[in-house]
Motif scaffolding. Structure first.
Motif, PDB file in Angstrom:
ATOM      1  N   UNK A  84       0.848  -1.184   0.000  1.00 28.43           N
ATOM      2  CA  UNK A  84       0.000   0.000   0.000  1.00 28.43           C
ATOM      3  C   UNK A  84       0.889   1.241   0.000  1.00 28.43           C
ATOM      4  N   UNK A  85       0.975   1.964  -1.129  1.00 32.82           N
ATOM      5  CA  UNK A  85       1.778   3.191  -1.146  1.00 32.82           C
ATOM      6  C   UNK A  85       1.275   4.187  -0.105  1.00 32.82           C
ATOM      7  N   UNK A  86       2.178   4.996   0.400  1.00 34.90           N
ATOM      8  CA  UNK A  86       1.825   5.971   1.424  1.00 34.90           C
ATOM      9  C   UNK A  86       0.944   7.066   0.843  1.00 34.90           C
ATOM     10  N   UNK A  87      -0.016   7.537   1.656  1.00 31.61           N
ATOM     11  CA  UNK A  87      -0.871   8.646   1.227  1.00 31.61           C
ATOM     12  C   UNK A  87      -0.144   9.978   1.268  1.00 31.61           C
ATOM     13  N   UNK A  88       1.015   9.990   1.907  1.00 34.73           N
ATOM     14  CA  UNK A  88       1.813  11.210   1.972  1.00 34.73           C
ATOM     15  C   UNK A  88       3.055  11.026   1.103  1.00 34.73           C
ATOM     16  N   UNK A  89       3.783  12.097   0.920  1.00 31.71           N
ATOM     17  CA  UNK A  89       4.989  12.032   0.090  1.00 31.71           C
ATOM     18  C   UNK A  89       6.166  11.546   0.933  1.00 31.71           C
ATOM     19  N   UNK A  90       6.014  10.343   1.474  1.00 27.97           N
ATOM     20  CA  UNK A  90       7.048   9.769   2.337  1.00 27.97           C
ATOM     21  C   UNK A  90       8.131   9.115   1.495  1.00 27.97           C
ATOM     22  N   UNK A  91       9.352   9.196   1.981  1.00 25.21           N
ATOM     23  CA  UNK A  91      10.465   8.533   1.304  1.00 25.21           C
ATOM     24  C   UNK A  91      10.379   7.026   1.538  1.00 25.21           C
ATOM     25  N   UNK A  92      10.860   6.265   0.577  1.00 21.88           N
ATOM     26  CA  UNK A  92      10.913   4.812   0.736  1.00 21.88           C
ATOM     27  C   UNK A  92      11.962   4.446   1.773  1.00 21.88           C
ATOM     28  N   UNK A  93      11.785   3.298   2.391  1.00 25.18           N
ATOM     29  CA  UNK A  93      12.724   2.884   3.438  1.00 25.18           C
ATOM     30  C   UNK A  93      13.186   1.452   3.227  1.00 25.18           C
ATOM     31  N   UNK A  94      13.713   0.861   4.295  1.00 28.47           N
ATOM     32  CA  UNK A  94      14.190  -0.524   4.260  1.00 28.47           C
ATOM     33  C   UNK A  94      13.577  -1.303   5.414  1.00 28.47           C
ATOM     34  N   UNK A  95      13.362  -2.594   5.184  1.00 28.84           N
ATOM     35  CA  UNK A  95      12.911  -3.498   6.238  1.00 28.84           C
ATOM     36  C   UNK A  95      13.593  -4.847   6.036  1.00 28.84           C
ATOM     37  N   UNK A  96      13.788  -5.561   7.130  1.00 23.07           N
ATOM     38  CA  UNK A  96      14.326  -6.920   7.065  1.00 23.07           C
ATOM     39  C   UNK A  96      13.172  -7.849   6.687  1.00 23.07           C
ATOM     40  N   UNK A  97      13.350  -8.629   5.647  1.00 22.69           N
ATOM     41  CA  UNK A  97      12.256  -9.384   5.043  1.00 22.69           C
ATOM     42  C   UNK A  97      11.863 -10.633   5.823  1.00 22.69           C
ATOM     43  N   UNK A 384       1.954   0.112  18.417  1.00 15.11           N
ATOM     44  CA  UNK A 384       1.514   1.457  18.819  1.00 15.11           C
ATOM     45  C   UNK A 384       2.369   1.979  19.969  1.00 15.11           C
ATOM     46  N   UNK A 385       2.715   1.083  20.893  1.00 20.32           N
ATOM     47  CA  UNK A 385       3.498   1.493  22.075  1.00 20.32           C
ATOM     48  C   UNK A 385       4.953   1.740  21.706  1.00 20.32           C
ATOM     49  N   UNK A 391       9.940  -1.006  11.732  1.00 26.57           N
ATOM     50  CA  UNK A 391      10.197  -0.241  10.503  1.00 26.57           C
ATOM     51  C   UNK A 391       9.399  -0.720   9.301  1.00 26.57           C
ATOM     52  N   UNK A 392       8.947  -1.973   9.310  1.00 26.47           N
ATOM     53  CA  UNK A 392       8.147  -2.465   8.183  1.00 26.47           C
ATOM     54  C   UNK A 392       6.782  -1.795   8.116  1.00 26.47           C
ATOM     55  N   UNK A 393       6.394  -1.096   9.176  1.00 30.49           N
ATOM     56  CA  UNK A 393       5.092  -0.425   9.232  1.00 30.49           C
ATOM     57  C   UNK A 393       5.250   1.094   9.348  1.00 30.49           C
ATOM     58  N   UNK A 394       6.377   1.604   8.893  1.00 33.77           N
ATOM     59  CA  UNK A 394       6.668   3.028   9.072  1.00 33.77           C
ATOM     60  C   UNK A 394       5.591   3.912   8.464  1.00 33.77           C
ATOM     61  N   UNK A 395       5.121   3.593   7.255  1.00 31.01           N
ATOM     62  CA  UNK A 395       4.154   4.458   6.580  1.00 31.01           C
ATOM     63  C   UNK A 395       2.763   4.314   7.179  1.00 31.01           C
ATOM     64  N   UNK A 396       2.400   3.116   7.604  1.00 35.17           N
ATOM     65  CA  UNK A 396       1.115   2.928   8.284  1.00 35.17           C
ATOM     66  C   UNK A 396       1.085   3.704   9.601  1.00 35.17           C
ATOM     67  N   UNK A 397       2.219   3.719  10.294  1.00 41.56           N
ATOM     68  CA  UNK A 397       2.282   4.436  11.570  1.00 41.56           C
ATOM     69  C   UNK A 397       2.176   5.940  11.381  1.00 41.56           C
ATOM     70  N   UNK A 398       2.613   6.441  10.224  1.00 37.46           N
ATOM     71  CA  UNK A 398       2.429   7.869   9.922  1.00 37.46           C
ATOM     72  C   UNK A 398       0.941   8.189   9.818  1.00 37.46           C
TER      73      UNK A 398
END
Length: 459
Positions: A84-97, A384-385, A391-398
């Motif tokens: 799911x692409x971010x709804x904001x102009x967020x930069x792409x990141x990295x996550x451990x797969x 949430x805490x 980091x795999x949920x960085x854009x969802x957390x935004x």
């Protein structure tokens, strides 16, 4: 730097706005091993600088499915749609797969390294693999130091004279207790006269486990076949303690000149094993009380004047549609239900997060400014805490942070699955319908509602 290649092999680009991820050269497809996408048969030239951003629509901030069909292999398109692409102009990141959170762990890195070695090296097997035995060691009910000792014995890491000589740390290979020409690990634990008289070897001997049998076969018997003789030889249940104290008494002889009889060794092992079992029975009962307490305390501490919203998601590996559901009840007893069929995300936890974000958005549309969220997903609460641990949920957390700012009071808590049945049934119903839709009402709709309208819309 030595671990750089391992880390690189497990990294996956997370897509925000897609502005700094090259389509054909970077691993952004969420496959078992992250990789670039495969081109369709119609693609004759792959521009090396083509960005993922080119496939995201500017108006909806979703994928342009027509472009996806034109450029990518049909089997890769469902994997892309999970992202799911971010709804904001967020930069792409990295996550451990190889972890749910996207954070690297030593355990997952070690597992990945073994997979790489298995692919790159053809190993000639000269005896049955002991990998299963080594793994099973950690599930044995015994002290951690004893499990580690058994793992060392299987791996050949016990400092017997034969092992020390093999590693050029001495020349004398003989047994310091009985004078045998070689003190192997097998000899130390089973064949040397003092350990022999402890009774462990005599217990397994009637089952044709002879002294000449390799160590791994004897260990296999102790791990998996001891139940065949447990009714005749209760002593075998304490084998981790017996093996440990055989090693301890051997060291007392070598380093302190102290002789400990086999009878004393066996008695000490039995006493320690029984004490450990009694202590663990007590801890287990305390742990059960502790596990039931948080739900009760949480319910008691929750403000009865605060509206409550229970959320859940339903995700199945082979389905293309996931289900989201929420159940809301305000201070006056007014209830609301929400169901949504959505494209399946990359993981169940991603669907849980999407369900939370959707529920929060719906609640704000209902002019709700104070809310107590309840979920049966512990990973969601931890996210949430401790957002920096995921980091795999960085854009969802935004998106979550932006919505949370719209509530004057917001808290989230975990409840048992048995207390989240309404949201669970809504999510499962939404997934079973098998279409993309969104429905909000004061009453839970039946399946006939969706059979009459193949394209239900939000109400």
């Amino acid at each position: 730097m030595a671990g750089k290649s391992l880390l690189t092999s497990g990294l996956r680009k997370t897509i925000g706005a897609g502005l700094n991820t090259c389509v054909w050269t970077e691993p952004w497809i969420p496959d078992i091993v992250a990789r670039p996408p495969r081109p369709s048969d119609r693609v004759t030239y792959r521009h090396p600088k083509l960005l993922v951003h080119s496939f995201i629509r500017r108006d909806t901030r979703g994928w342009d499915t027509n472009l996806l069909l034109e450029y990518f292999h049909p089997e890769d398109i469902p994997l892309i749609l999970k992202l799911r692409p971010s709804n904001t102009w967020s930069m792409d990141g990295y996550a451990w797969n190889y972890t749910k959170s996207g954070v690297y762990s030593v355990k997952s890195g070690y597992k990945r390294l073994q997979e790489i070695k298995a692919c790159d090296v053809e190993v000639q097997v000269v005896q049955p693999s002991i990998t299963g035995l080594q793994s099973h060691v950690w599930s044995i009910h015994a002290l951690g130091k004893m499990r580690h000792f058994m793992w060392q014995a299987l791996t050949g890491c016990i400092a017997t004279t034969e092992r020390l000589a093999y590693r050029h740390m001495g020349t004398d290979r003989s047994c310091p207790r009985c004078g045998d020409p070689e003190e192997t690990i097998n000899h130390l634990l089973f064949e040397c006269p003092p350990p022999f008289r402890c009774g462990l070897y005599r217990t397994i001997r009637p089952f044709r486990v002879t002294s000449r049998v390799p160590l791994f076969i004897k260990t296999c018997f102790l791990f998996w076949k001891k139940k065949n003789v447990a009714h005749m030889e209760p002593l075998i249940e304490t084998f981790p303690w017996i093996l440990w104290y055989i090693w301890k008494t051997r060291n007392d002889k070598v380093f302190n000149g102290k002789e400990v009889s086999p009878v004393d060794t066996l008695q000490l092992a039995s006493i320690e094993a029984e004490c450990w079992r009694k202590a663990n029975l007590l801890e287990d009962s305390e742990e059960e009380e502790t596990q039931t307490a948080p739900s009760t305390i949480s319910t008691l501490l929750a403000d009865p004047q605060l509206p409550t919203c229970q959320i859940d998601a339903s995700w199945i590996e082979n389905d293309t549609v996931s289900g989201l559901g929420w159940f809301y009840k305000d201070q006056m007893g007014v209830e609301r239900f929400g169901l949504q069929g959505c494209r399946k995300n990359i993981s169940p936890l991603h669907d849980e997060m999407e369900g939370l974000i959707w529920a929060m958005s719906c609640l704000q549309d209902l002019l709700c400014t104070m809310i107590h969220i309840e979920t049966d997903c512990s990973g969601l609460v931890d996210m949430i805490v401790n957002p920096t641990d995921w980091p795999a949920f960085a854009f969802e957390l935004v998106s979550f942070k932006r919505l949370k700012a719209g509530f004057s009071v917001f808290n989230i808590d975990r409840i048992p699955r048995t207390k989240n049945l309404r949201a669970d049934s809504l999510a499962k119903e939404a997934r079973n319908i098998g279409v993309l839709f969104s429905h909000i009402d004061q009453t839970q709709p039946d399946r006939a509602f969706f059979r009459n309208d193949s394209s239900p819309t939000s109400t």
